[in-house]
Design an enzyme around this catalytic site. Structure first.
Site, PDB file in Angstrom:
ATOM      1  N   LYS A 117     -63.793  11.211  17.232  1.00  0.00           N
ATOM      2  CA  LYS A 117     -62.573  12.038  17.149  1.00  0.00           C
ATOM      3  C   LYS A 117     -62.233  12.725  18.473  1.00  0.00           C
ATOM      4  O   LYS A 117     -61.072  12.747  18.874  1.00  0.00           O
ATOM      5  CB  LYS A 117     -62.751  13.100  16.059  1.00  0.00           C
ATOM      6  CG  LYS A 117     -62.747  12.506  14.669  1.00  0.00           C
ATOM      7  CD  LYS A 117     -61.588  13.017  13.847  1.00  0.00           C
ATOM      8  CE  LYS A 117     -61.576  12.322  12.507  1.00  0.00           C
ATOM      9  NZ  LYS A 117     -60.352  12.521  11.754  1.00  0.00           N
ATOM     10  N   GLY A 165     -65.058  18.163   6.220  1.00  0.00           N
ATOM     11  CA  GLY A 165     -64.704  17.881   4.831  1.00  0.00           C
ATOM     12  C   GLY A 165     -63.995  19.041   4.162  1.00  0.00           C
ATOM     13  O   GLY A 165     -64.176  19.301   2.983  1.00  0.00           O
ATOM     14  N   LYS A 237     -54.814   7.020   0.120  1.00  0.00           N
ATOM     15  CA  LYS A 237     -53.442   6.574  -0.032  1.00  0.00           C
ATOM     16  C   LYS A 237     -53.261   5.868  -1.372  1.00  0.00           C
ATOM     17  O   LYS A 237     -54.147   5.122  -1.799  1.00  0.00           O
ATOM     18  CB  LYS A 237     -53.093   5.616   1.115  1.00  0.00           C
ATOM     19  CG  LYS A 237     -53.135   6.302   2.468  1.00  0.00           C
ATOM     20  CD  LYS A 237     -53.152   5.309   3.608  1.00  0.00           C
ATOM     21  CE  LYS A 237     -53.375   6.019   4.932  1.00  0.00           C
ATOM     22  NZ  LYS A 237     -53.709   5.059   6.014  1.00  0.00           N
ATOM     23  N   GLU A 289     -55.674   9.718  14.412  1.00  0.00           N
ATOM     24  CA  GLU A 289     -56.773   8.821  14.767  1.00  0.00           C
ATOM     25  C   GLU A 289     -56.281   7.385  14.859  1.00  0.00           C
ATOM     26  O   GLU A 289     -55.159   7.078  14.467  1.00  0.00           O
ATOM     27  CB  GLU A 289     -57.910   8.922  13.745  1.00  0.00           C
ATOM     28  CG  GLU A 289     -57.509   8.505  12.341  1.00  0.00           C
ATOM     29  CD  GLU A 289     -58.657   8.612  11.344  1.00  0.00           C
ATOM     30  OE1 GLU A 289     -59.681   9.238  11.665  1.00  0.00           O
ATOM     31  OE2 GLU A 289     -58.518   8.050  10.243  1.00  0.00           O
ATOM     32  N   ASN A 291     -57.242   3.489  13.661  1.00  0.00           N
ATOM     33  CA  ASN A 291     -58.070   2.634  12.819  1.00  0.00           C
ATOM     34  C   ASN A 291     -58.135   1.264  13.476  1.00  0.00           C
ATOM     35  O   ASN A 291     -57.107   0.606  13.658  1.00  0.00           O
ATOM     36  CB  ASN A 291     -57.494   2.536  11.416  1.00  0.00           C
ATOM     37  CG  ASN A 291     -57.589   3.858  10.694  1.00  0.00           C
ATOM     38  OD1 ASN A 291     -58.579   4.577  10.815  1.00  0.00           O
ATOM     39  ND2 ASN A 291     -56.559   4.218   9.963  1.00  0.00           N
ATOM     40  N   ARG A 293     -58.946  -1.766  12.729  1.00  0.00           N
ATOM     41  CA  ARG A 293     -59.148  -2.842  11.745  1.00  0.00           C
ATOM     42  C   ARG A 293     -57.819  -3.144  11.066  1.00  0.00           C
ATOM     43  O   ARG A 293     -56.840  -2.445  11.276  1.00  0.00           O
ATOM     44  CB  ARG A 293     -60.130  -2.358  10.681  1.00  0.00           C
ATOM     45  CG  ARG A 293     -59.645  -1.040  10.074  1.00  0.00           C
ATOM     46  CD  ARG A 293     -60.426  -0.606   8.878  1.00  0.00           C
ATOM     47  NE  ARG A 293     -60.267   0.810   8.636  1.00  0.00           N
ATOM     48  CZ  ARG A 293     -59.273   1.379   7.969  1.00  0.00           C
ATOM     49  NH1 ARG A 293     -58.304   0.626   7.481  1.00  0.00           N
ATOM     50  NH2 ARG A 293     -59.210   2.682   7.795  1.00  0.00           N
ATOM     51  N   ARG A 339     -50.869   0.635  -4.875  1.00  0.00           N
ATOM     52  CA  ARG A 339     -52.272   0.233  -5.041  1.00  0.00           C
ATOM     53  C   ARG A 339     -52.614   0.283  -6.527  1.00  0.00           C
ATOM     54  O   ARG A 339     -52.583   1.357  -7.142  1.00  0.00           O
ATOM     55  CB  ARG A 339     -53.201   1.177  -4.280  1.00  0.00           C
ATOM     56  CG  ARG A 339     -52.993   1.106  -2.784  1.00  0.00           C
ATOM     57  CD  ARG A 339     -54.130   1.790  -2.067  1.00  0.00           C
ATOM     58  NE  ARG A 339     -53.833   1.925  -0.649  1.00  0.00           N
ATOM     59  CZ  ARG A 339     -54.739   2.273   0.259  1.00  0.00           C
ATOM     60  NH1 ARG A 339     -55.989   2.537  -0.108  1.00  0.00           N
ATOM     61  NH2 ARG A 339     -54.408   2.368   1.529  1.00  0.00           N
TER      62      ARG A 339
END
Lengths: 460, 80
Positions: A117, A165, A237, A289, A291, A293, A339
Site C-alpha cells: 500500500k 480492518g 462488490k 490501489e 489490482n 490481475r 454477481r
C-alpha cells in the site's frame, strides 16, 4: 504467440472463462483441480486435468509446490492464475518464471511493488495520480496534526498506524473535536496495538468506487475506460457497471489518463485495474490501489468495449505487442453485471452449498452468463459462493436496466438459495435506476428497503 | 456414562483453533459445557462456530484441524 499451452491455476467460473479464451486462441488447456472439483465444468472443458490435492484451498489451489509440479508434469508453457488464490502472490509468479514457464500476469516485482500500500501510493504520487489527502505517514505530535488537519479540511479521519480492518479509526468534524480526540486516539492505539502512532486521512462522505481497466505490454499502455462498483456489502462488490454513472467527460479523461500514467510509471505488462474513490460532491478522484490481475467484473468492460481481456492477457503473456491503440478503444452503450452467489439474501446471506436442480439461462441480444453451473452440479462448501455473473448490455443505462429486469426473471436456478432476488430488487429500485448510489448505499438499503420486500414476501 | 457425538451442522472445513497461531478451543480430554465452542466450520469463506451442545467430560476429536467435513459428520465424542 510463443506459448502453445496454458495451465489454469484456479476454479469456478473464471477457470471456465480462461479455458474458453485459451481454446479460442488455439492453446492446449490444462486444468488443475482439488478432490472437490473433479466433476467441475472447467475440468470437463479443458484438454487435460490434474488433481492437486484435498478440498481445502490451502492444500490445493494455494499449494504452490503442487501446482508447479502439475504444470511441469503437463509440460505447459504458461500458467494463468485467474483471480483470488495465487493471482497476486509475487512469489508464485517468480516460481512459475524460475521453472521456465510464463506467468500470465505482470512480473513478480510489479506485483510486489503494487501490492504494498505504501509503495503503491508513492508510485501513484510519482505518476501524478491524486491520492486521498492526508498526512504522508505518521504525524509527530498534536501541533503538527492540527496543522495538517486544517490543511486537509474537516471531517478528518484519525487512523492508528498499527490498526487495520476498520479498527482504530476516529472521525473529527472540526478543530475542537480534533484537539480533544487526537490524544485520546493515540492513547487508545497504544493500549490496543502497542503503538500510539497515528496518521490522518480526508473523509469522503459519499464516495463512489470507480476503477479503470488498463492493458500494457511493457512498452505501450492503454486504458479500456472505467467501471463503477459502488454497490458493495461488507466491502465485497455485488453489482458492477460500465461506464461509471453520469461521470463528466473531462473527469473521465483525467481519471483514465492517470491510470495509463501509473501503468507507464511501472512498465506494466498484462491486464490490471487501478481503483479510485470518487467524490461526487467535488468531482475529485483519489487512488486506492492497483489490482494486478483479471477482475471478477471484467465482463462489463468487454461488453462496452468489445475487447476480450482474457485473450489480451494471454497474447501479452505470449510475447505479442499490444495491437490496440488508445484511439481504437471506444465505449458503446452500457453494461451491468450481477454477481449471482450461493447465499440466501432473505436469511442474512447465509451460504448455501448444494446440488443444482434446474438451470435456465436467459438468452438474447446483449445477455451473457459466465458460470460454472450445470444441472446436477454439486456446489462445494469449500470455496467462495460465486456461482456466476449475469452481464447485460443495452444501448444506454435505462435500456440496460430494462433488459436486466427481464433477464433476471428468466434466470432460474433451483436446488439452492441464490442472490437472484436481491438483484431483481436492485434492478427495479428507483435510487439504483437514477444512479443515486455510493459505497455505503447497499447495507442500509438492505436493512430498510430489502427488509420491507422480505416482510411483504413472508406475508404473501 | 455413555458416549455422545458432537456433529457438524454444516458442510465445510473444520478448524479446531480460532486462528492458526492460537491454541485449540478444546484439547482432547477436556470437559465441555453445552455453550462451549469446540471449533469452527468454514462454509464458502464464512466461519460458523460449532458448540458442544451437551455437557460432558473427556472430549475426543475424531477429525483433524483443517479436515473437510460433511453436514452431520461426527467431529468429536464426549462422555456424557
Amino acid at each position: 504467440m510463443n506459448i502453445r499451452s496454458v495451465l489454469i491455476a484456479n476454479r469456478g467460473e473464471i477457470a471456465v472463462r480462461i479455458v474458453r479464451a485459451a481454446k479460442a486462441l488455439g492453446l492446449r488447456t490444462v486444468q488443475v483441480h482439488s478432490q472437490a472439483d473433479t466433476d467441475s465444468l472447467a475440468v470437463k472443458l479443458a484438454d487435460a486435468a490434474v488433481e492437486i490435492g484435498p478440498p481445502p484451498a490451502k492444500k490445493s489451489y494455494l499449494n504452490i509446490d503442487a501446482i508447479l509440479a502439475a504444470a511441469k508434469a503437463a509440460n505447459v508453457d504458461a500458467v494463468h492464475p485467474g483471480y483470488g488464490f495465487l493471482a497476486e502472490n509475487a512469489d508464485f509468479a517468480d516460481a512459475v518464471t524460475a521453472a521456465g514457464m510464463t506467468f500470465v500476469g505482470p512480473s513478480g516485482d510489479a506485483i510486489r511493488l503494487l501490492g504494498d500500500k505504501v509503495m503503491a501510493r508513492a508510485v501513484a504520487v510519482k505518476a501524478g495520480v491524486p491520492t486521498v489527502p492526508g498526512s504522508d505517514g505518521r504525524v509527530a505530535d498534536l501541533a503538527e496534526a492540527v496543522a495538517i488537519a486544517s490543511d486537509i479540511g474537516f471531517p478528518v479521519m484519525v487512523k492508528a498506524a498499527a490498526g487495520g480492518g476498520g479498527r482504530g479509526i476516529r472521525i473529527a468534524h472540526d478543530a475542537d473535536e480534533f484537539a480533544r480526540l487526537f490524544p485520546q486516539a493515540s492513547a487508545e492505539a497504544a493500549a490496543a496495538f502497542g503503538d500510539g502512532g497515528l496518521y490522518l486521512e480526508k473523509v469522503i462522505e459519499r464516495a463512489r468506487h470507480i476503477e479503470v481497466q488498463i492493458l500494457g505490454d511493457g512498452e505501450n499502455f492503454v486504458h479500456c475506460f472505467e467501471r463503477e462498483c459502488s454497490l458493495q456489502r461488507r466491502r465485497q462488490k455485488v453489482w458492477e457497471e460500465a461506464p461509471a454513472i453520469g461521470l463528466p467527460d473531462d473527469v473521465r479523461s483525467r481519471l483514465c489518463e492517470s491510470s495509463v500514467a501509473l501503468a507507464r510509471q511501472v512498465g506494466y505488462s498484462s491486464a490490471g485495474t487501478v481503483e479510485y474513490l470518487y467524490d461526487d460532491a467535488t468531482q475529485d478522484f483519489y487512488f486506492i490501489e492497483v489490482n494486478t490481475r483479471i477482475q471478477v467484473e471484467h465482463p462489463v468492460t468487454e461488453m462496452v468495449s468489445g475487447i476480450d481481456l482474457v485473450q489480451a492477457m494471454l497474447r501479452i503473456a505470449g510475447g505479442e505487442k499490444l495491437s490496440l491503440r488508445q484511439d481504437d478503444i471506444r465505449i458503446h452503450g452500457h453494461a451491468i453485471e450481477c454477481r449471482i452467489n450461493a447465499e440466501d439474501p432473505y436469511k442474512n446471506f447465509m451460504p448455501w452449498p448444494g446440488r443444482i436442480g434446474q438451470l435456465r439461462v436467459p438468452e438474447g441480444e446483449g445477455i451473457r452468463f459466465d458460470t460454472m453451473l450445470f444441472e446436477g452440479y454439486q456446489v462445494p462448501p469449500f470455496y467462495d459462493s460465486l456461482l456466476g455473473k449475469l452481464i447485460v448490455h443495452g444501448a444506454d443505462r435505462a435500456d440496460c436496466l430494462a433488459r436486466l429486469q427481464g433477464a433476471l426473471k428468466e434466470l432460474v436456478i433451483t436446488g439452492i438459495a441464490t442472490t437472484i432476488p436481491l438483484h431483481a430488487a436492485l434492478a427495479s429500485d428507483p435510487s439504483v435506476g437514477e444512479g443515486r448510489t455510493h459505497t455505503r448505499f447497499l447495507e442500509p438499503w438492505l436493512e430498510t428497503d430489502f427488509a420491507a420486500l422480505k416482510r411483504a414476501r413472508e406475508d404473501a | 456414562m455413555s458416549i455422545a457425538d458432537i456433529k457438524s451442522p454444516l458442510p465445510g472445513v473444520f478448524y479446531r483453533k480460532p486462528s492458526p497461531e492460537s491454541p485449540p478451543f478444546k484439547d482432547d480430554g477436556d470437559a465441555v459445557k453445552p455453550d462451549d465452542v469446540i471449533g469452527l466450520v468454514e462454509v464458502m469463506k464464512s466461519f460458523h462456530e460449532v458448540r458442544a451442545g451437551i455437557a460432558g467430560v473427556g472430549i475426543r476429536f475424531v477429525v483433524e484441524d483443517t479436515d473437510a467435513v460433511m453436514a452431520g459428520q461426527t467431529l468429536a465424542e464426549v462422555q456424557a
